[in-house]
Design an enzyme around this catalytic site. Sequence first.
Site, short mmCIF file in Angstrom:
data_model
loop_
_atom_site.label_atom_id
_atom_site.label_comp_id
_atom_site.label_asym_id
_atom_site.label_seq_id
_atom_site.Cartn_x
_atom_site.Cartn_y
_atom_site.Cartn_z
N SER A 49 0.91 -1.30 -0.09
CA SER A 49 0.05 -0.10 0.00
C SER A 49 1.00 1.50 -0.03
CB SER A 49 -0.85 -0.12 1.13
OG SER A 49 -1.74 -1.00 1.13
N HIS A 56 0.42 4.63 4.26
CA HIS A 56 -0.23 5.24 3.12
C HIS A 56 0.40 6.57 3.07
CE1 HIS A 56 -4.00 2.40 3.30
NE2 HIS A 56 -2.61 1.55 3.18
#
Length: 299
Positions: A203, A250
């Site tokens: 991610s 993230h």
Amino acid sequence: MDQQPPGDQDRSGATDGSLSCYRHPGRGTHIRCTRCDRPICPECMVNASVGFQCPDCARQGAGTGHGPGAARPRTVAGAPVTADPRLITKILLGINVAVYIAVLANGALVNELVLIGRATTHFGGPLEGVAEGQWYRLVTSMFLHQEMWHILFNMLGLWWLGGPLEAALGRARYLTLYMLSGLAGGALTYWLSAPVQGSLGASGAIFGLLGATAVLMRRLNYDMRPVFVLLAVNLVITFNPWGGIAWQAHVGGLIAGTLIAIGMVHAPRERRALVQYGTCALVLVAVVAIVVARTAALT
């Protein structure tokens, strides 16, 4: 691809009076090839002895004083245009899938590859983690997935975002962007999360690609609304109240990817290599500094 001769080329363009690139209809530009006079966008422009040429004229070595190889078409970031613009994306996807299959075959691999700060991976075992000198976990965790939905979601993002970025940046720059974004996400996770908290997944790197996509679209004057919607949706998912997502990865990947992309696509031609390499080096130095500082704090 069939093309009209220069004399018959459609000169209409955007409503602001710009022309339409002959290779990318609908993409506005104010630049023409100095050889054939066809409109060309920044992605298609090739440096010539005077002005810019289109890829067709550059391949012929027309008017440049060099052979065709010296005037090879280049991307907006200055990389050579390749026959397969998704090669690195395919390789990265293959590595992620291969590691996922290996984990399905041997679940113990998760404890060996997951990103942890400092903890025991099994009862009575020794302390392990990045703080114990296992820095490789910052890399291996980028390719590690356990759940089917997790790898499916990340690989879809890699394919949709990675292909266009690889085509625009070139293979080496694209791979550097991907790896540094993933490392930045892992470093921020290592810094801000509890040392016993495990983290895995691509991610961080995918969010780096998302940030780079926004920068590239802005550079090419594309409609920014789709990427803003995609970014907003992903940030809502990242900070959902149910938890279970390493938001640090993230955010770290998004920041790194955005900064690297700015350096790559906005670097002036006369100092392109210096700006691009320098931007990547600064991000890498920041990652190393965070990891070293966190390790010192934990030990």
